[in-house]
Each structure stands twice: as structure tokens, then as C-alpha cells.
Design a protein around this motif. Structure first.
Motif, PDB file in Angstrom:
ATOM      1  N   THR A 195      -3.344  -8.974  21.670  1.00  5.02           N
ATOM      2  CA  THR A 195      -2.472  -8.365  20.746  1.00  5.02           C
ATOM      3  C   THR A 195      -1.678  -7.131  21.222  1.00  5.02           C
ATOM      4  O   THR A 195      -1.006  -6.643  20.549  1.00  5.02           O
ATOM      5  CB  THR A 195      -3.449  -7.871  19.512  1.00  5.02           C
ATOM      6  N   ARG A 197       1.240  -6.995  22.169  1.00  9.28           N
ATOM      7  CA  ARG A 197       2.762  -7.349  22.558  1.00  9.28           C
ATOM      8  C   ARG A 197       3.551  -6.118  22.638  1.00  9.28           C
ATOM      9  O   ARG A 197       3.454  -5.142  21.767  1.00  9.28           O
ATOM     10  CB  ARG A 197       3.179  -8.164  21.174  1.00  9.28           C
ATOM     11  N   SER A 219      -3.161 -15.275  20.763  1.00  3.32           N
ATOM     12  CA  SER A 219      -2.263 -14.500  21.343  1.00  3.32           C
ATOM     13  C   SER A 219      -0.857 -14.059  20.820  1.00  3.32           C
ATOM     14  O   SER A 219      -0.235 -14.823  20.269  1.00  3.32           O
ATOM     15  CB  SER A 219      -2.008 -14.715  22.846  1.00  3.32           C
ATOM     16  N   LYS A 220      -0.638 -12.778  20.428  1.00  4.42           N
ATOM     17  CA  LYS A 220       0.710 -12.365  20.226  1.00  4.42           C
ATOM     18  C   LYS A 220       1.672 -12.124  21.391  1.00  4.42           C
ATOM     19  O   LYS A 220       2.923 -11.939  21.334  1.00  4.42           O
ATOM     20  CB  LYS A 220       0.814 -11.014  19.316  1.00  4.42           C
ATOM     21  N   VAL A 221       0.953 -12.087  22.632  1.00  4.33           N
ATOM     22  CA  VAL A 221       1.801 -11.770  23.955  1.00  4.33           C
ATOM     23  C   VAL A 221       2.134 -13.003  24.254  1.00  4.33           C
ATOM     24  O   VAL A 221       1.415 -14.141  24.022  1.00  4.33           O
ATOM     25  CB  VAL A 221       0.709 -11.084  24.841  1.00  4.33           C
TER      26      VAL A 221
END
Length: 427
Positions: A195, A197, A219-221
Motif C-alpha cells: 500500500t 504507493r 498491491s497499490k504499488v
């Protein structure tokens, strides 16, 4: 902000500051750091191996399979090989500053596209302490900081290895925060990385299908997806059967707990009886359990040298399985068309190998399959960064964006466009 989020934010902020420092370092400074790591790994080998023994003991107690135990294990020979791989990375050309392309426009601009570091690279991986060093080495040479989550199975090994590498960095005047870990926070640390990001620039998962799918889906990355290795070897009609047998033995038994080990053998019906009589005898004698199709089982019944206890009928699950153990699925096919169709249906997109004397078959195999690597008359075990001249690898990507196959230094860079003018404005 809760305590975990604050702690991870502190780690990522320190890593970003360290990455900015590294961006100004010379190639010599980066290479000096890598040499210091190589030396320190060998000088502190006793500490590393002692910690690794604790991980292995815990793994055996937890019922870890032989393939994963093999991935986890470190000894003096492996540490020497790891140190050698670090030095190979140091000897490679620095990818930072490489001009990807350049041109002069009609409007009078000088334009260059230049390779630059990603910034902060996150790695989430399982039971592979060698990856701790490979990832850090490749990140440093490519100008990146790295944040690691190495999994509980290798907790003791990774703790000492990271300490060794961080001490090596400070010994040459580079920030120790270029290498960081979230291992003390366990799975919660891994989820915090997913998370982060804007704090972590790219995340690379390396491990089993469950881990990879979790990172890709949650994943937000941005993620560079690595893949599991359901690798195939196909023995074509007219192939050199002696060479093919040696390739199969190497691909299956040289090291079973790795993603480039062969998991399925396909044999053309023209060669099946002669080839399998010999190959299966060697495989079972070496301790490989055969999961055979109906035609394979019929051939086994005619060969006295094959231990029947080492052979079982294949199920549908066997064709898609990454065993990571001394198991091999075996199927007789009627044509290269059938082989290609089988592979396209069940492959994980990692590596496929063909043993053939036919240029036509070789061309069809490499053009009609859609995997990251294709080996022609060579073992699947060559899909490896060190073997392919990358020095080491941070993973093997089975996706199609940016990086595919073994990922080395160049795959850990992105690009910047440099646009130079003389007071130039757009008309």
C-alpha cells in the motif's frame, strides 16, 4: 497514522533519501560497495551459516518439503558462489546514464532518452536468502535503494545477511538505508509495502503462486510480476536421444527446488518406446517419481529396469503442477502440434525446451509458444540471470510489460527524456 504505518513510512523515507544520495554516486563507488559486500559475506560466513542452520531446523520441524529446504539452505560453497555473483554484477556495465536513443528534431531540439534508476524497489519473496543478496546487489548497481521482505522461513538468515550488507555499505561511505527490511513486522509489513504507493516505486514478488497472486491482486504499488515455473521438455521425432536424455536429467534433477527445473516431459510417439525405456530408468534410479499418461504407463510395464513403485498414473492436476520436488509428469504425444497445444494449455509461461534435429520444428516451437524463454537443444536450467550473462537476477518475469524473462540491471531502470534547446519554443 498507526504505529505500523508510521514505522514503514520512516523506512521508505530513509530509503528515498538514500536513493537520492546513490543517484550522485560514481560507478566506482557502487562497485566498491559491491566488493565490500562480497568480502563481508565470506568473512562472516560462519555467522550466516549458523543462522541459516536455525532456519533449516525450523523448516524441517514445520514439514517444509525438500525443494524448499534446498532453496533455503546456505553453505560455504553457495556463499562463495553468491560472493562471485556479486562481483560479476560489479563487473557489468553501469546501466545508469545509458542512452536508449537520441535524435535531433527539425525544430532544433537535441533529444535523448536516458536510463535512470527506479528509485526505491520493494522485494517480497520466500525462503530464499540468496535473493536477499542478489536483489540488494542489482539494486545498488542500478542506482536504487531496496526494501526487502524475505519471509519467516529465512528470518534468521536474512537478518544477519542484511546486517552484513548494511555494515559493508557504511564501510565505503554509502548510506546503510540503501538496504532495508520489513521482516520484523511479518506479513503486516508485506501488506504495508503493497500500500506504499508513492513511497515504493516498484514491487517485485518472487515465490509461489499464492504469494505472487496476492501481491498482483492487492498491491497499490506498480508490480513487475514474476511467475511460477511449470517448465516443459519436448523430445521431437528424430531428436538425438542421448543428448535429449542428458537434457531431461539435467532439467529435472540438477536442482529440483527452482522455477527453471523441468516439471513435464513430452515425447513424440515415434521415439517414445526407445527413449522412455532408457530415460525413465535413469530418472527413477535417480529418485524421480514419474506421473505418466496411459501410454507412458504401458511402456513402463514392458521395461524391467524401472522400479514400479516410482511410477504412478498422471491426473489432470499433474499437467499444470509446479512440483519443486523429484516428480515429473510424462506424456506421449503424436506430433509437435500436440506438444505445442499441450504446452500452450498448461504452461505457466516460464521456459519450454525442445530436443530436435529439425530446423522446422525448432522454428515452430519458438514462434508458436508464448513463454518468456525457449531453449532449443538445451536445458531449461539455463533460464537464469547468471547463466545468461546478467551477473544475477532479481526474478524471472512471465509478464509482457517492461521486463520479461530473467531481470537484471537494465530491468531495474526506467528512462528520462532529456530535451535540449536554445531558447526553443513550440510553434
Amino acid at each position: 497514522m498507526d504505529t505500523l504505518a508510521a514505522d514503514i513510512s520512516d523506512i521508505t523515507s530513509a530509503a528515498r533519501r538514500a536513493a537520492r544520495h546513490l543517484a550522485t554516486a560514481t560507478t566506482k563507488q557502487k562497485n566498491d560497495a559491491l566488493e565490500a559486500i562480497a568480502v563481508a559475506v565470506l568473512e562472516r560466513a560462519d555467522e550466516i551459516i549458523a543462522a541459516n542452520a536455525l532456519d533449516l531446523e525450523r523448516g524441517r520441524a514445520d514439514g517444509m518439503n525438500d525443494g524448499l529446504l534446498d532453496r533455503l539452505a546456505l553453505d560455504y560453497t553457495r556463499l562463495r558462489a553468491i560472493a562471485s555473483a556479486v562481483r560479476e554484477v560489479a563487473a557489468l556495465p553501469d546501466p545508469v546514464g545509458r542512452v536508449v536513443r537520441g535524435l535531433n528534431t527539425e525544430g532544433g531540439l537535441r533529444v535523448t532518452q536516458v536510463a535512470v534508476p527506479m528509485g526505491v524497489v520493494g522485494m517480497i519473496y520466500e525462503a530464499r536468502p540468496n535473493v536477499t543478496i542478489d536483489a540488494a546487489s542489482l539494486a545498488l548497481k542500478s542506482g536504487n535503494a531496496v526494501i526487502l521482505r524475505g519471509g519467516s522461513a529465512a528470518e534468521a538468515s536474512n537478518r544477519i545477511i542484511i546486517d552484513v550488507m548494511r555494515d559493508a555499505l557504511t564501510s565505503v561511505g554509502l548510506p546503510r538505508d540503501l538496504i532495508a527490511t520489513v521482516d520484523p513486522w511479518g506479513r503486516a509489513g508485506a501488506r504495508a509495502m503493497m500500500t506504499a504507493r508513492g513511497q515504493i516505486d516498484v514491487l517485485i514478488p518472487r515465490g509461489g503462486a499464492g504469494l505472487i497472486n496476492t501481491v498482483v491482486e492487492e498491491s497499490k504499488v506498480p508490480v513487475i510480476e514474476t511467475g511460477t515455473g511449470n517448465c516443459h521438455v519436448y523430445v521431437d521425432s528424430g531428436a538425438d536421444l542421448t543428448a535429449a536424455e542428458n537434457i531431461v536429467m539435467n532439467a529435472k534433477t540438477q536442482r529440483v527446488g527452482v522455477c527453471n527445473a523441468a516439471e513435464t516431459l513430452l515425447v513424440h510417439a515415434d521415439e517414445a518406446e526407445r527413449f522412455l525405456a532408457s530415460a525413465l530408468t535413469r530418472l527413477t534410479t535417480a529418485g524421480v517419481t514419474i506421473h505418466g499418461c496411459e501410454r507412458t504407463m504401458t511402456i513402463v510395464d514392458t521395461v524391467s529396469g524401472i522400479d514400479a513403485d516410482m511410477v504412478t498414473a498422471a491426473t489432470e492436476d499433474d499437467w499444470a503442477k509446479e512440483y519443486l520436488s523429484m516428480d515429473l509428469a510424462v506424456k506421449v504425444v503424436d506430433s509437435i502440434d500436440d506438444a505445442i497445444e499441450h504446452i500452450r494449455h498448461y504452461s505457466s509461461g516460464h521456459t519450454e525446451a525442445i530436443c530436435t534435429a529439425s530446423l522446422t520444428s525448432a522454428r515452430r516451437f519458438r514462434t508458436e509458444l508464448d513463454s518468456a524463454a525457449v531453449a532449443i537443444n538445451a536445458s531449461t536450467r539455463f533460464t537464469d540471470g547468471g547463466q545468461l550473462g546478467l551477473g544475477a537476477e532479481i526474478g524471472i518475469s512471465t509478464q509482457k510489460l517492461h521486463a520479461r524473462g530473467p531481470m537484471g540491471l537494465e530491468e531495474l531502470t526506467t528512462t528520462t527524456w532529456i530535451i535540449e534547446g536554445e531558447g526553443t519554443v513550440r510553434p
